[in-house]
Design a protein around this motif. Structure first.
Motif, PDB file in Angstrom:
ATOM      1  N   CYS A  56       0.891  -1.333   0.223  1.00  0.00           N
ATOM      2  CA  CYS A  56      -0.313   0.094   0.211  1.00  0.00           C
ATOM      3  C   CYS A  56       0.501   1.257  -0.060  1.00  0.00           C
ATOM      4  CB  CYS A  56      -0.551   0.164   1.176  1.00  0.00           C
ATOM      5  SG  CYS A  56      -2.574  -1.014   1.105  1.00  0.00           S
ATOM      6  N   LEU A  57       2.011   1.182   0.414  1.00  0.00           N
ATOM      7  CA  LEU A  57       2.865   2.702   0.634  1.00  0.00           C
ATOM      8  C   LEU A  57       3.432   2.763  -0.254  1.00  0.00           C
ATOM      9  CD1 LEU A  57       4.680   1.987   4.329  1.00  0.00           C
ATOM     10  CD2 LEU A  57       3.391   3.418   3.952  1.00  0.00           C
ATOM     11  N   LYS A  58       3.248   1.721  -1.365  1.00  0.00           N
ATOM     12  CA  LYS A  58       4.242   1.959  -2.784  1.00  0.00           C
ATOM     13  C   LYS A  58       3.111   2.815  -3.751  1.00  0.00           C
ATOM     14  CE  LYS A  58       7.058  -1.541  -2.463  1.00  0.00           C
ATOM     15  NZ  LYS A  58       7.193  -3.757  -2.697  1.00  0.00           N
ATOM     16  N   GLU A  59       1.718   2.059  -3.364  1.00  0.00           N
ATOM     17  CA  GLU A  59       0.654   2.551  -4.262  1.00  0.00           C
ATOM     18  C   GLU A  59       0.679   4.192  -4.376  1.00  0.00           C
ATOM     19  OE1 GLU A  59      -0.990   0.379  -6.001  1.00  0.00           O
ATOM     20  OE2 GLU A  59      -0.435  -0.968  -5.247  1.00  0.00           O
ATOM     21  N   ALA A  60      -0.073   4.830  -5.621  1.00  0.00           N
ATOM     22  CA  ALA A  60      -0.071   6.225  -6.287  1.00  0.00           C
ATOM     23  C   ALA A  60      -1.358   6.430  -5.414  1.00  0.00           C
ATOM     24  CB  ALA A  60      -0.230   6.013  -7.309  1.00  0.00           C
ATOM     25  N   ASP A  61      -1.771   5.872  -5.087  1.00  0.00           N
ATOM     26  CA  ASP A  61      -3.243   6.591  -4.006  1.00  0.00           C
ATOM     27  C   ASP A  61      -2.231   6.595  -2.366  1.00  0.00           C
ATOM     28  OD1 ASP A  61      -3.584   4.223  -4.058  1.00  0.00           O
ATOM     29  OD2 ASP A  61      -5.824   4.699  -4.119  1.00  0.00           O
ATOM     30  N   VAL A  62      -1.266   6.151  -1.874  1.00  0.00           N
ATOM     31  CA  VAL A  62      -1.310   5.907  -0.267  1.00  0.00           C
ATOM     32  C   VAL A  62      -1.520   7.127  -0.018  1.00  0.00           C
ATOM     33  CG1 VAL A  62       1.148   7.518  -0.681  1.00  0.00           C
ATOM     34  CG2 VAL A  62       1.044   5.992   1.091  1.00  0.00           C
ATOM     35  N   GLN A  63      -2.254   8.251  -0.135  1.00  0.00           N
ATOM     36  CA  GLN A  63      -2.688   8.989   0.479  1.00  0.00           C
ATOM     37  C   GLN A  63      -4.759   8.601   0.924  1.00  0.00           C
ATOM     38  OE1 GLN A  63      -2.066  12.828  -1.667  1.00  0.00           O
ATOM     39  NE2 GLN A  63      -1.608  13.375   0.654  1.00  0.00           N
ATOM     40  N   ALA A  64      -5.466   8.173  -0.554  1.00  0.00           N
ATOM     41  CA  ALA A  64      -6.412   7.145   0.106  1.00  0.00           C
ATOM     42  C   ALA A  64      -6.430   6.151   1.144  1.00  0.00           C
ATOM     43  CB  ALA A  64      -7.344   6.951  -0.832  1.00  0.00           C
ATOM     44  N   ARG A  65      -5.002   6.034   1.277  1.00  0.00           N
ATOM     45  CA  ARG A  65      -5.365   4.421   2.071  1.00  0.00           C
ATOM     46  C   ARG A  65      -4.368   4.223   3.563  1.00  0.00           C
ATOM     47  NH1 ARG A  65      -4.236   0.187  -1.912  1.00  0.00           N
ATOM     48  NH2 ARG A  65      -4.415   0.573  -3.882  1.00  0.00           N
ATOM     49  N   VAL A  66      -4.809   5.446   3.865  1.00  0.00           N
ATOM     50  CA  VAL A  66      -4.218   5.954   5.227  1.00  0.00           C
ATOM     51  C   VAL A  66      -4.804   5.225   6.246  1.00  0.00           C
ATOM     52  CG1 VAL A  66      -3.963   7.666   6.789  1.00  0.00           C
ATOM     53  CG2 VAL A  66      -2.759   8.491   4.719  1.00  0.00           C
ATOM     54  N   HIS A  67      -5.998   5.210   6.004  1.00  0.00           N
ATOM     55  CA  HIS A  67      -7.149   4.547   7.179  1.00  0.00           C
ATOM     56  C   HIS A  67      -6.696   2.928   7.132  1.00  0.00           C
ATOM     57  CE1 HIS A  67     -10.075   3.267  10.044  1.00  0.00           C
ATOM     58  NE2 HIS A  67     -10.840   3.177   9.000  1.00  0.00           N
ATOM     59  N   CYS A  68      -6.276   2.513   6.246  1.00  0.00           N
ATOM     60  CA  CYS A  68      -6.289   1.762   5.231  1.00  0.00           C
ATOM     61  C   CYS A  68      -4.940   0.643   6.706  1.00  0.00           C
ATOM     62  CB  CYS A  68      -5.873   0.985   4.177  1.00  0.00           C
ATOM     63  SG  CYS A  68      -6.343  -1.208   3.911  1.00  0.00           S
ATOM     64  N   ILE A  69      -3.880   0.844   5.753  1.00  0.00           N
ATOM     65  CA  ILE A  69      -2.446   1.257   6.697  1.00  0.00           C
ATOM     66  C   ILE A  69      -2.829   1.012   7.788  1.00  0.00           C
ATOM     67  CG2 ILE A  69      -0.334   2.437   6.852  1.00  0.00           C
ATOM     68  CD1 ILE A  69      -0.845   3.765   4.164  1.00  0.00           C
ATOM     69  N   ASN A  70      -3.276   2.324   8.410  1.00  0.00           N
ATOM     70  CA  ASN A  70      -2.656   2.504   9.907  1.00  0.00           C
ATOM     71  C   ASN A  70      -3.909   1.234  10.666  1.00  0.00           C
ATOM     72  OD1 ASN A  70      -2.537   4.468  11.786  1.00  0.00           O
ATOM     73  ND2 ASN A  70      -3.367   5.849  10.421  1.00  0.00           N
ATOM     74  N   MET A  71      -4.860   0.416   9.916  1.00  0.00           N
ATOM     75  CA  MET A  71      -5.734  -0.670  10.301  1.00  0.00           C
ATOM     76  C   MET A  71      -4.420  -1.979  10.223  1.00  0.00           C
ATOM     77  SD  MET A  71      -8.852  -0.398  10.989  1.00  0.00           S
ATOM     78  CE  MET A  71      -8.883  -2.068  11.631  1.00  0.00           C
ATOM     79  N   LEU A  72      -4.453  -1.810   8.932  1.00  0.00           N
ATOM     80  CA  LEU A  72      -3.117  -3.225   8.812  1.00  0.00           C
ATOM     81  C   LEU A  72      -1.800  -3.358  10.013  1.00  0.00           C
ATOM     82  CD1 LEU A  72      -2.566  -2.622   5.034  1.00  0.00           C
ATOM     83  CD2 LEU A  72      -3.470  -5.006   6.409  1.00  0.00           C
ATOM     84  N   ARG A  73      -1.594  -2.192  10.573  1.00  0.00           N
ATOM     85  CA  ARG A  73      -0.584  -2.061  11.091  1.00  0.00           C
ATOM     86  C   ARG A  73      -1.028  -2.815  13.109  1.00  0.00           C
ATOM     87  NH1 ARG A  73       0.649   4.584  12.135  1.00  0.00           N
ATOM     88  NH2 ARG A  73       2.180   3.677  14.206  1.00  0.00           N
ATOM     89  N   ASP A  74      -2.737  -2.446  13.097  1.00  0.00           N
ATOM     90  CA  ASP A  74      -2.814  -3.334  15.176  1.00  0.00           C
ATOM     91  C   ASP A  74      -3.312  -4.179  14.250  1.00  0.00           C
ATOM     92  OD1 ASP A  74      -2.728  -0.473  15.517  1.00  0.00           O
ATOM     93  OD2 ASP A  74      -5.168  -0.637  15.561  1.00  0.00           O
ATOM     94  N   CYS A  75      -3.771  -4.807  13.084  1.00  0.00           N
ATOM     95  CA  CYS A  75      -4.219  -6.079  12.859  1.00  0.00           C
ATOM     96  C   CYS A  75      -2.912  -7.037  12.629  1.00  0.00           C
ATOM     97  CB  CYS A  75      -5.035  -6.183  11.524  1.00  0.00           C
ATOM     98  SG  CYS A  75      -6.540  -7.815  11.221  1.00  0.00           S
ATOM     99  N   ALA A  76      -1.953  -6.598  11.946  1.00  0.00           N
ATOM    100  CA  ALA A  76      -0.346  -7.467  12.056  1.00  0.00           C
ATOM    101  C   ALA A  76      -0.324  -7.715  13.536  1.00  0.00           C
ATOM    102  CB  ALA A  76       0.641  -6.663  10.852  1.00  0.00           C
TER     103      ALA A  76
END
Lengths: 115, 115, 115, 115
Positions: free
Chosen positions: A33-53
């Motif tokens: 997700c961090l490498k995707e062009a639309d990373v800014q649209a993925r911030v909530h997803c990225i924060n979920m992934l941190r906790d879930c991992a």
């Protein structure tokens, strides 16, 4: 007084495996997700992934040790995996689809385990 | 949709500090319990300390990141800290007394934080 | 045969505190970087912060338990903290400056501790 | 500048699986060692198992994310797994034999991975 829930952890093996797979899918998906062009649209997803991992990794470790609190941790894990699956499912990349699948399976196993 | 609970983590600082102290007290106490002559009488306590150290470490990390799930994790942390305090209070060593204190303070802060 | 490096962990307290502070700074900085308009320019920094937060948390836990391998882990921690400080120092935000400071202090303490 | 070592983690899968298995074996073995009549003779082994479980869990997580530092962490992991295998091999229980096996396999995979 029971220190650990059972002398055998075999009963937890399916859930341990699901947590390991979900941890890996979340870490991979976060890196992708961090490498995707639309990373800014993925911030909530990225924060979920941190906790879930993190919670999947700890749940796997606590089931392995036969912790008294493994069921309670797996309940929290199920909640987070469900929310993470919903978030990942909003994106069309293979890594998000795969991660959503791994999260849903892990949520199901954690619910069964903590029932 | 709020990804993180607040832009400032200052509100959590007291609880983060209590979790760090409790993690440390639990790890120290576990190492010391293993050296005691009556280690066999401490098995349940040792298993509590393993879980308590881990959940305090993760709660501290999640509060630091402003996780949506920090409150939920702190509820579990409070439950485990209470149980660990009760167990440690059964022993007369300084390390067990100190750990029981750290666990009680951490449980209080986690309850306040997750209220 | 020595199981743990010393009966007292007091010798590690400065380094434990530095690791706790650095873990917190890294988690806060990561959350803040994800909210910045130029998040795409911060991907390498974000990946450094993920690793730095984790290794600081584990180093703190291993020093607390008086692990035989605390020095070895602190060597790796110093390397990662140095690299993370360099990366954070490239950005002008308060959270990146603060994190770079915390990383540098933690690297120094980890080097002293593992010497 | 490469943030992550490779876009695919498939190359790490064997090592990730070995770390997951070793983490589980160490946690199970630690719980079982605490129940043995000669627990006092196992204190050094128990302290090795604490560290080995933690480093395997973190190595698995870092390989999953494609961390720049996965190789460096796997080197430390190999050292600890080797020492833990030697310690577990001193005991005749099935859980210690199984854990020694898992540690040896994990040490081999971590050495290959970090080569």
């Amino acid at each position: 007084m029971p220190t650990v829930v059972d002398s055998s952890v075999t009963q937890f093996q399916t859930c341990i495996d699901a947590c390991n797979k979900c941890m890996q899918a979340c870490e991979e998906c976060l890196t992708s997700c961090l490498k995707e062009a639309d990373v800014q649209a993925r911030v909530h997803c990225i924060n979920m992934l941190r906790d879930c991992a993190d919670i999947c990794a700890l749940a796997s470790q606590w089931m392995s040790r036969g912790s008294m609190y493994a069921k309670q941790l797996c309940q929290v894990c199920a909640t987070i995996c469900d929310a993470c699956a919903t978030e990942c499912a909003k994106f069309q990349d293979a890594h998000c689809k795969d991660c959503a699948d791994a999260c849903r399976k892990c949520a199901d196993e954690c619910r069964r385990m903590s029932a």
